[in-house]
Design a protein around this motif. Structure first.
Motif, PDB file in Angstrom:
ATOM      1  N   ALA A 177     106.616 -28.562 -19.804  1.00  0.00           N
ATOM      2  CA  ALA A 177     105.356 -29.007 -19.594  1.00  0.00           C
ATOM      3  C   ALA A 177     105.447 -30.339 -18.701  1.00  0.00           C
ATOM      4  CB  ALA A 177     104.585 -29.645 -20.707  1.00  0.00           C
ATOM      5  N   ASN A 204     103.010 -32.892 -18.223  1.00  0.00           N
ATOM      6  CA  ASN A 204     102.375 -33.888 -18.479  1.00  0.00           C
ATOM      7  C   ASN A 204     101.788 -33.899 -20.004  1.00  0.00           C
ATOM      8  OD1 ASN A 204      99.851 -32.424 -18.654  1.00  0.00           O
ATOM      9  ND2 ASN A 204      99.700 -32.469 -16.715  1.00  0.00           N
ATOM     10  N   GLY A 205     101.145 -35.184 -20.441  1.00  0.00           N
ATOM     11  CA  GLY A 205     100.587 -35.044 -22.094  1.00  0.00           C
ATOM     12  C   GLY A 205      99.947 -34.026 -22.277  1.00  0.00           C
ATOM     13  N   ASP A 206      98.848 -33.665 -21.294  1.00  0.00           N
ATOM     14  CA  ASP A 206      97.780 -32.339 -21.742  1.00  0.00           C
ATOM     15  C   ASP A 206      98.670 -31.189 -22.044  1.00  0.00           C
ATOM     16  OD1 ASP A 206      95.617 -34.046 -21.594  1.00  0.00           O
ATOM     17  OD2 ASP A 206      95.398 -33.623 -19.558  1.00  0.00           O
ATOM     18  N   GLN A 207      99.480 -31.017 -20.995  1.00  0.00           N
ATOM     19  CA  GLN A 207     100.464 -29.781 -21.421  1.00  0.00           C
ATOM     20  C   GLN A 207     101.212 -29.853 -22.462  1.00  0.00           C
ATOM     21  OE1 GLN A 207     102.375 -28.547 -17.601  1.00  0.00           O
ATOM     22  NE2 GLN A 207     100.731 -28.349 -16.441  1.00  0.00           N
ATOM     23  N   PHE A 257     100.661 -31.208 -25.320  1.00  0.00           N
ATOM     24  CA  PHE A 257     100.085 -31.149 -26.445  1.00  0.00           C
ATOM     25  C   PHE A 257      99.304 -29.952 -26.634  1.00  0.00           C
ATOM     26  CE2 PHE A 257      99.616 -35.833 -26.130  1.00  0.00           C
ATOM     27  CZ  PHE A 257     100.170 -36.241 -27.172  1.00  0.00           C
ATOM     28  N   ALA A 258      99.117 -28.862 -25.635  1.00  0.00           N
ATOM     29  CA  ALA A 258      98.786 -27.560 -25.703  1.00  0.00           C
ATOM     30  C   ALA A 258     100.079 -26.937 -26.079  1.00  0.00           C
ATOM     31  CB  ALA A 258      98.117 -27.451 -24.334  1.00  0.00           C
ATOM     32  N   GLY A 283      99.282 -39.774 -15.751  1.00  0.00           N
ATOM     33  CA  GLY A 283      98.350 -39.699 -16.846  1.00  0.00           C
ATOM     34  C   GLY A 283      98.819 -40.596 -17.937  1.00  0.00           C
ATOM     35  N   ILE A 325     102.617 -41.069 -25.418  1.00  0.00           N
ATOM     36  CA  ILE A 325     102.661 -39.663 -25.879  1.00  0.00           C
ATOM     37  C   ILE A 325     103.666 -39.949 -27.506  1.00  0.00           C
ATOM     38  CG2 ILE A 325     103.712 -37.507 -25.702  1.00  0.00           C
ATOM     39  CD1 ILE A 325     103.079 -37.862 -22.773  1.00  0.00           C
ATOM     40  N   THR A 382     101.529 -41.155 -30.017  1.00  0.00           N
ATOM     41  CA  THR A 382     100.267 -40.234 -30.302  1.00  0.00           C
ATOM     42  C   THR A 382     100.900 -39.148 -31.518  1.00  0.00           C
ATOM     43  OG1 THR A 382      99.121 -40.580 -28.272  1.00  0.00           O
ATOM     44  CG2 THR A 382      98.620 -38.739 -29.477  1.00  0.00           C
TER      45      THR A 382
END
Length: 120
Positions: A32, A34-37, A39-40, A58, A64, A67
């Motif tokens: 991944a 970034n953070g979005d990738q 978490f997915a 981001g 991260i 979180t």
């Protein structure tokens, strides 16, 4: 069943050799940038360990890590792998819940040893 490692870094010159090395060592690898990738991928891949860069677009690696610990998985193994090498950064990363903090440039031998100690 091979252990799963998620590599999170936005620099291909870091990701590609790490991915190759991990696969050669028998791990299942996903990436991944970034953070979005991340978490997915966490939801679909359920990795055993995350190699996480601090300086990401981001949400940064510290956020991260925090979180993940607060909302997702308190037992997930997280290694911060970063060029940020000041003592204050190391303390912050470990304080946010990282299991280890490895400074770039890093020894691949030391990295592999740390990974093996955490998930094997």
């Amino acid at each position: 069943m091979p252990k799963k490692i998620l590599i999170v870094d936005d620099e291909p010159n870091i990701v590609i050799p790490l991915e190759f090395m991990m696969k050669q060592s028998g791990y299942e690898v996903s990436t991944a940038c970034n953070g979005d990738q991340l978490f997915a991928a966490m939801d679909s891949e359920q990795p055993d360990l995350i190699l996480l860069d601090v300086m990401l677009p981001g949400m940064d690696g510290f956020e991260i890590c925090h979180t993940i610990r607060a909302n997702h998985n308190k037992n997930m193994k997280i290694i911060l792998l970063t060029a940020r090498s000041r003592e204050v950064d190391i303390k912050k990363g470990l304080g946010m819940g990282a299991n280890a903090y490895i400074k770039k440039p890093f020894s691949t031998k030391d990295l592999m040893y740390t990974i093996q100690q955490m998930i094997n």
